[in-house]
Design an enzyme around this catalytic site. Structure first.
Site, PDB file in Angstrom:
ATOM      1  N   CYS A 113      17.278  68.833  41.879  1.00 39.09           N
ATOM      2  CA  CYS A 113      16.095  67.291  40.908  1.00 39.09           C
ATOM      3  C   CYS A 113      17.310  66.289  41.712  1.00 39.09           C
ATOM      4  O   CYS A 113      16.304  65.032  42.292  1.00 39.09           O
ATOM      5  CB  CYS A 113      16.559  66.725  39.568  1.00 39.09           C
ATOM      6  SG  CYS A 113      15.404  67.852  38.634  1.00 39.09           S
ATOM      7  N   HIS A 249      14.730  59.373  38.092  1.00 33.33           N
ATOM      8  CA  HIS A 249      13.997  60.568  38.492  1.00 33.33           C
ATOM      9  C   HIS A 249      13.857  60.913  37.153  1.00 33.33           C
ATOM     10  O   HIS A 249      13.705  60.204  36.124  1.00 33.33           O
ATOM     11  CB  HIS A 249      14.895  61.746  38.264  1.00 33.33           C
ATOM     12  CG  HIS A 249      14.856  62.982  37.908  1.00 33.33           C
ATOM     13  ND1 HIS A 249      13.832  63.921  38.865  1.00 33.33           N
ATOM     14  CD2 HIS A 249      15.081  64.390  37.290  1.00 33.33           C
ATOM     15  CE1 HIS A 249      14.154  64.797  38.572  1.00 33.33           C
ATOM     16  NE2 HIS A 249      14.233  64.806  37.145  1.00 33.33           N
ATOM     17  N   ASN A 279       7.207  65.784  35.741  1.00 32.59           N
ATOM     18  CA  ASN A 279       8.560  66.308  37.113  1.00 32.59           C
ATOM     19  C   ASN A 279       8.297  67.328  37.839  1.00 32.59           C
ATOM     20  O   ASN A 279       8.042  68.394  37.908  1.00 32.59           O
ATOM     21  CB  ASN A 279       9.796  66.331  35.541  1.00 32.59           C
ATOM     22  CG  ASN A 279      10.581  67.000  37.072  1.00 32.59           C
ATOM     23  OD1 ASN A 279      10.767  66.638  37.897  1.00 32.59           O
ATOM     24  ND2 ASN A 279      11.805  67.249  35.786  1.00 32.59           N
TER      25      ASN A 279
END
Length: 322
Positions: A113, A249, A279
């Site tokens: 990520c 994030h 996500n």
């Protein structure tokens, strides 16, 4: 040394949606149980005939258009992804051909990520040295292909999509002010895919689906992103009050809220797209950036703090004058 700025932004998500209500029925839980734990109301899901390169290509085209550049003007492509169309060759090479770029360097980053921020840092170095003038940076993932929909702890989190920016040589100001990146491999088994690699090829015993220690990841995420923000501000000499927008994030709303509390940042300054997209790994920050630019929240001259953490454990931050 040349300064680097973000000259264009773009994003693309699949049309398909999986709402938390639909997911609750699949998992035999209450919709409120999902939303209260994640802040996610729906996530985008790729169709069977779609793959990561499709969204990455569309996001890249939009970023190029926003930067008023043609594909042949790009000097380097950096694609951050955990889910390329194929194990090999690189996703970035597919994009170089599909976009119609010159035979330029094209590299993939396998950095979970934090892949987008990692690619942004690398791109800035190429701009700084004068090696390249325009670098295309892409974060793209189709995480639903790695999601085990019998595992309640992970099935509620992930979605698909892509975001892209063009980083260009700047004449008048420094767009990328600072970047910091760190890793700590002690925690790699807290979030990983056991099968599918050279250690354990995918099989009935070793599935290529994500497994996660949710409580441990939550604590590590809050601690690492908060520390990265503090470090980046200390490096630049800026105060948190001088930051216009924080783009974390988009892993989980509770994580984002905890980071904001720990850093004493009002949630009004935090860009939140997790409720609509879930996500999407390396794509979350560029998707959130593009969304906030397009809806008018982020304007030229705004100072941004981008924060991320990911499996590895990897974490980092970037201070950017947009």
């Amino acid at each position: 040394m040349y300064p680097a700025k973000i000259s264009g932004v773009g994003s693309c998500v699949p049309e398909g949606k999986l709402s938390s209500r639909q997911l609750a029925e699949m998992l035999d839980v209450e919709e409120e149980w999902i939303v209260s734990r994640t802040g996610i109301e729906e996530r985008r899901v790729a169709a069977e005939d779609e793959a990561t390169s499709d969204f990455a290509y569309a996001a890249a085209l939009r970023a190029l258009q926003d930067a008023s550049l043609l594909p042949e003007e790009i000097d380097l492509i950096l694609a951050a992804t955990e889910t390329p169309d194929h194990i090999l060759p690189p996703l970035s090479c597919q994009l170089q051909h599909r976009l119609g770029c010159r035979p330029i360097p094209a590299l993939d980053l396998h950095n979970t990520c934090v892949g987008f921020l990692s690619a942004l840092q690398i791109a800035e170095q190429y701009i700084k040295t004068g090696a390249h003038k325009h670098v295309l940076v892409i974060g793209a993932d189709t995480l639903t292909r790695l999601t085990d929909y019998t595992d309640k702890s992970t099935a509620i989190l992930f979605g698909d999509g892509a975001g892209a920016v063009v980083l260009s040589r700047a004449e008048e100001r420094q767009g990328i002010v600072a970047t910091v990146l760190h890793s700590d491999g002690r925690h790699f088994q807290s979030l990983y895919v056991p099968g599918g690699g050279s250690r354990r090829p995918a099989s009935a015993e070793h599935k290529n689906k994500m497994v996660m220690d949710g409580q441990k990841i939550f604590k590590l995420a809050v601690k690492s992103m908060s520390s990265a923000l503090i470090e980046s501000l200390t490096t630049t000499g800026l105060s948190k009050e001088e930051i216009d927008w924080v783009i974390p994030h988009q892993a989980n709303l509770r994580i984002m809220e905890a980071v904001a509390r720990q850093a004493a940042i009002p949630m009004e300054k935090v860009i939140n797209t997790v409720s609509r997209y879930g996500n999407s790994c390396s794509a979350t920050i560029p998707i959130a950036l593009d969304t906030a630019v397009k809806d008018g929240r982020i304007k030229r001259g705004d100072r941004l703090a981008m924060l991320s953490f990911g499996a590895g454990l990897i974490w980092g931050a970037a201070i950017v004058e947009f």
